[in-house]
Design a protein around this motif. Structure first.
Motif, PDB file in Angstrom:
ATOM      1  N   GLU A  67       0.793  -1.129   0.041  1.00 30.44           N
ATOM      2  CA  GLU A  67       0.022  -0.046  -0.115  1.00 30.44           C
ATOM      3  C   GLU A  67       0.776   1.384   0.056  1.00 30.44           C
ATOM      4  O   GLU A  67       0.554   2.280  -0.803  1.00 30.44           O
ATOM      5  CB  GLU A  67      -0.885  -0.171   1.077  1.00 30.44           C
ATOM      6  N   GLN A  68       2.012   1.122   0.930  1.00 30.63           N
ATOM      7  CA  GLN A  68       2.743   2.430   0.832  1.00 30.63           C
ATOM      8  C   GLN A  68       3.731   2.642  -0.591  1.00 30.63           C
ATOM      9  O   GLN A  68       3.735   3.778  -0.834  1.00 30.63           O
ATOM     10  CB  GLN A  68       3.902   2.066   2.011  1.00 30.63           C
ATOM     11  N   ILE A  69       3.885   1.502  -1.161  1.00 25.21           N
ATOM     12  CA  ILE A  69       4.597   1.652  -2.537  1.00 25.21           C
ATOM     13  C   ILE A  69       3.571   2.110  -3.539  1.00 25.21           C
ATOM     14  O   ILE A  69       4.096   2.931  -4.179  1.00 25.21           O
ATOM     15  CB  ILE A  69       5.200   0.383  -2.912  1.00 25.21           C
ATOM     16  N   MET A  74       1.455   6.552  -7.045  1.00 20.38           N
ATOM     17  CA  MET A  74       0.590   7.440  -7.311  1.00 20.38           C
ATOM     18  C   MET A  74       1.173   9.131  -7.137  1.00 20.38           C
ATOM     19  O   MET A  74       0.971   9.922  -8.120  1.00 20.38           O
ATOM     20  CB  MET A  74      -0.585   7.389  -6.446  1.00 20.38           C
ATOM     21  N   ASN A  75       1.810   9.186  -6.009  1.00 21.41           N
ATOM     22  CA  ASN A  75       2.502  10.527  -6.014  1.00 21.41           C
ATOM     23  C   ASN A  75       3.465  10.913  -7.096  1.00 21.41           C
ATOM     24  O   ASN A  75       3.569  12.024  -7.598  1.00 21.41           O
ATOM     25  CB  ASN A  75       3.108  10.676  -4.598  1.00 21.41           C
ATOM     26  N   LEU A  76       4.169   9.977  -7.537  1.00 18.36           N
ATOM     27  CA  LEU A  76       5.353  10.172  -8.577  1.00 18.36           C
ATOM     28  C   LEU A  76       4.447  10.544  -9.841  1.00 18.36           C
ATOM     29  O   LEU A  76       4.943  11.298 -10.705  1.00 18.36           O
ATOM     30  CB  LEU A  76       6.004   8.901  -8.632  1.00 18.36           C
ATOM     31  N   ARG A  77       3.396   9.691 -10.117  1.00 19.44           N
ATOM     32  CA  ARG A  77       2.452   9.946 -11.362  1.00 19.44           C
ATOM     33  C   ARG A  77       1.904  11.546 -11.146  1.00 19.44           C
ATOM     34  O   ARG A  77       1.952  12.096 -12.289  1.00 19.44           O
ATOM     35  CB  ARG A  77       1.585   9.007 -11.418  1.00 19.44           C
ATOM     36  N   LEU A  78       1.574  11.849 -10.095  1.00 20.72           N
ATOM     37  CA  LEU A  78       1.101  13.297 -10.065  1.00 20.72           C
ATOM     38  C   LEU A  78       2.216  14.378 -10.177  1.00 20.72           C
ATOM     39  O   LEU A  78       1.651  15.137 -11.142  1.00 20.72           O
ATOM     40  CB  LEU A  78       0.191  13.526  -8.625  1.00 20.72           C
ATOM     41  N   ASP A  79       3.310  14.004  -9.691  1.00 23.07           N
ATOM     42  CA  ASP A  79       4.400  14.773  -9.936  1.00 23.07           C
ATOM     43  C   ASP A  79       4.722  14.814 -11.224  1.00 23.07           C
ATOM     44  O   ASP A  79       5.187  15.958 -11.901  1.00 23.07           O
ATOM     45  CB  ASP A  79       5.624  14.301  -9.151  1.00 23.07           C
ATOM     46  N   ALA A  80       4.596  13.875 -12.129  1.00 21.57           N
ATOM     47  CA  ALA A  80       5.104  13.729 -13.439  1.00 21.57           C
ATOM     48  C   ALA A  80       4.294  14.421 -14.341  1.00 21.57           C
ATOM     49  O   ALA A  80       4.324  14.986 -15.540  1.00 21.57           O
ATOM     50  CB  ALA A  80       5.176  12.350 -14.038  1.00 21.57           C
ATOM     51  N   ASP A  81       2.604  14.480 -14.039  1.00 23.12           N
ATOM     52  CA  ASP A  81       1.775  15.161 -14.622  1.00 23.12           C
ATOM     53  C   ASP A  81       1.711  16.688 -14.555  1.00 23.12           C
ATOM     54  O   ASP A  81       1.283  17.262 -15.505  1.00 23.12           O
ATOM     55  CB  ASP A  81       0.375  14.515 -14.275  1.00 23.12           C
TER      56      ASP A  81
END
Length: 82
Positions: A67-69, A74-81
């Motif tokens: 769950e943590q990973i 998800m946070n990395l995807r948001l940062d990339a977007d």
């Protein structure tokens, strides 16, 4: 006519000893390590049950890590977007 007594003839000392005798085959309760009957009769888990509990605990830990990973992903995807 006199009657003869039939049976073992014992002395008063023997009778006293017989009443007070101790059976050495019966272990006496040790007062050093007293524990309640509940503790004495508690169920000890088998090796399989211990392994199962350990597996379940590790499974829970791994689910938390997954769950943590996934949150980090998800946070990395948001940062990339952005």
């Amino acid at each position: 006519m006199k009657r003869l007594a039939v049976g073992p003839m014992t002395t008063p000392e023997y009778n006293e000893w017989w009443v007070k005798r101790i059976n050495d085959n019966i272990p006496e309760q040790s007062h050093e390590n007293n524990q309640s009957i509940k503790e004495y009769l508690r169920v000890v888990p088998s090796e399989l049950e211990i392994i199962k509990q350990d597996f379940e605990w590790r499974n829970v830990e791994l689910k938390k890590k997954i769950e943590q990973i996934e949150e980090e992903k998800m946070n990395l995807r948001l940062d990339a977007d952005v």
